[in-house]
Design a protein around this motif. Structure first.
Motif, PDB file in Angstrom:
ATOM      1  N   THR A  13     -10.781   1.465  -8.535  1.00 39.28           N
ATOM      2  CA  THR A  13     -10.050   1.738  -7.301  1.00 39.28           C
ATOM      3  C   THR A  13      -8.572   1.470  -7.561  1.00 39.28           C
ATOM      4  O   THR A  13      -8.202   0.342  -7.923  1.00 39.28           O
ATOM      5  N   PRO A  14      -7.699   2.480  -7.450  1.00 43.86           N
ATOM      6  CA  PRO A  14      -6.271   2.274  -7.728  1.00 43.86           C
ATOM      7  C   PRO A  14      -5.710   1.093  -6.943  1.00 43.86           C
ATOM      8  O   PRO A  14      -5.956   0.958  -5.740  1.00 43.86           O
ATOM      9  N   ASN A  15      -4.979   0.238  -7.636  1.00 40.62           N
ATOM     10  CA  ASN A  15      -4.430  -0.968  -7.035  1.00 40.62           C
ATOM     11  C   ASN A  15      -3.315  -0.617  -6.066  1.00 40.62           C
ATOM     12  O   ASN A  15      -2.276  -0.079  -6.476  1.00 40.62           O
ATOM     13  N   LEU A  16      -3.507  -0.914  -4.808  1.00 41.83           N
ATOM     14  CA  LEU A  16      -2.531  -0.557  -3.772  1.00 41.83           C
ATOM     15  C   LEU A  16      -1.231  -1.350  -3.873  1.00 41.83           C
ATOM     16  O   LEU A  16      -0.140  -0.748  -3.892  1.00 41.83           O
ATOM     17  N   ARG A  62      -0.196   7.669  -5.874  1.00 40.79           N
ATOM     18  CA  ARG A  62      -1.206   6.738  -6.412  1.00 40.79           C
ATOM     19  C   ARG A  62      -1.609   5.718  -5.349  1.00 40.79           C
ATOM     20  O   ARG A  62      -2.785   5.322  -5.275  1.00 40.79           O
ATOM     21  N   ALA A  63      -0.651   5.287  -4.549  1.00 37.59           N
ATOM     22  CA  ALA A  63      -0.977   4.382  -3.443  1.00 37.59           C
ATOM     23  C   ALA A  63      -1.917   5.079  -2.454  1.00 37.59           C
ATOM     24  O   ALA A  63      -2.868   4.465  -1.956  1.00 37.59           O
ATOM     25  N   HIS A  66      -5.604   5.114  -3.314  1.00 38.75           N
ATOM     26  CA  HIS A  66      -6.387   3.907  -3.026  1.00 38.75           C
ATOM     27  C   HIS A  66      -7.329   4.169  -1.858  1.00 38.75           C
ATOM     28  O   HIS A  66      -8.453   3.643  -1.832  1.00 38.75           O
ATOM     29  N   MET A  69      -9.836   8.242  -2.947  1.00 36.91           N
ATOM     30  CA  MET A  69     -10.087   8.263  -4.387  1.00 36.91           C
ATOM     31  C   MET A  69     -10.600   9.605  -4.892  1.00 36.91           C
ATOM     32  O   MET A  69     -10.480   9.913  -6.082  1.00 36.91           O
ATOM     33  N   GLU A 239      -6.934   0.191 -15.598  1.00 32.53           N
ATOM     34  CA  GLU A 239      -5.654   0.474 -14.941  1.00 32.53           C
ATOM     35  C   GLU A 239      -4.512  -0.364 -15.490  1.00 32.53           C
ATOM     36  O   GLU A 239      -3.351   0.062 -15.465  1.00 32.53           O
TER      37      GLU A 239
END
Length: 298
Positions: A13-16, A62-63, A66, A69, A239
């Protein structure tokens, strides 16, 4: 990409917080670069600023990833823009070297004619940009086989970037060595005599080019490994590598060029004194004789 249900956009999960922080940091340094560009009319830094804008949008997307996805649009935006930004930084850095050589009247010390230098390196950078953009475009629409083709097109683009960056660094080093051995009048007069660790003169600007080039080279090697391993590789699955070997290094590139903006050196005027002493005249004559002797030996 959406047509292949087996393809995984993210293995995490992209880091917010990290994405937001990077978007803000890139926004701050880009705004400062824009201010410097307007203040000193440094047109050659336009690509650099566009690269900063790419980073802002890329980490903003990218934010958003989060929360979404499975959005191929957000994935494509962040992937492509973050990938391409360093090629725009490189274009401006290439143009700086030619201007340093002309500023110091050291054209005779460059093994690549200055009138061709910027054209050659920027042409290589454009080729790298096109290949990486094309590869990214292929990856965002197609089957698994098409995605693999896109990855290898990006690898080709990164190899072109590494090759031209290596040639650029070599060109810079050769010029640097020659001008130390055979200084021009302009290089002597524009040298910071205070002995600071990072002088704000042509030497400091060359070291800035070296350091930013090294950062971009390391980042490009990281990206090369990432795409060679493929979508199920170890690097792309973690990531942390993106933030350590891409985001942090590209932010450092922008900050270095904020602190030692080329205009601090290239916008200076080296003026001859109105009244020259006998010592000044003799020094000038000695330097010119050294240059003439060196050219004769060549």
């Amino acid at each position: 990409m959406a047509s292949d249900s087996s393809y995984v956009l993210y293995h995490y999960t992209p880091n917010l917080p990290c994405a937001i922080l990077l978007a803000v940091l890139f926004a701050l340094t880009t705004i400062f670069h824009l201010y410097q560009r307007i203040k000193v009319h440094s047109k050659y830094f336009n690509p650099f600023i566009v690269g900063g804008i790419f980073q802002i949008i890329g980490y903003g997307a990218r934010a958003g990833s989060h929360f979404y996805m499975h959005s191929t649009i957000l994935y494509a935006i962040q992937s492509l823009l973050i990938l391409l930004a360093p090629t725009l930084y490189a274009a401006s850095i290439y143009m700086v070297l030619g201007r340093i050589i002309s500023f110091l009247h050291g054209e005779h010390l460059s093994y690549i004619p200055v009138k061709w230098m910027t054209k050659v390196f920027v042409a290589g950078d454009v080729l790298s940009f096109i290949l990486q953009a094309a590869g990214g475009g292929i990856m965002t629409s197609g089957s698994e086989n098409t995605i693999k083709i896109g990855q290898w097109v990006i690898v080709a683009g990164l190899c072109v970037q590494l090759m031209f960056f290596g040639a650029f660094v070599l060109t810079s080093l050769i010029f640097h060595i020659k001008i130390i051995r055979r200084p021009t009048i302009e290089s002597e007069r524009s040298t910071d005599k205070h002995g600071s660790i990072w002088p704000r003169d042509w030497r400091g600007l060359l070291f800035a080019c070296y350091s930013t080039s090294l950062l971009i080279l390391i980042r490009s090697i990281y990206r090369l490994i990432e795409f060679v391993q493929g979508n199920d590789g170890y690097v792309i699955s973690h990531e942390v590598f993106l933030y350590v070997f891409d985001a942090a290094m590209m932010f450092s590139v922008m900050v270095v060029m904020n602190v030692l903006h080329p205009s601090f050196v290239l916008n200076k005027r080296i003026e001859s004194p109105t009244v020259q002493s006998d010592r000044d005249i003799q020094w000038k004559s000695d330097v010119e004789m050294q240059q003439h002797s060196a050219l004769s030996r060549d």
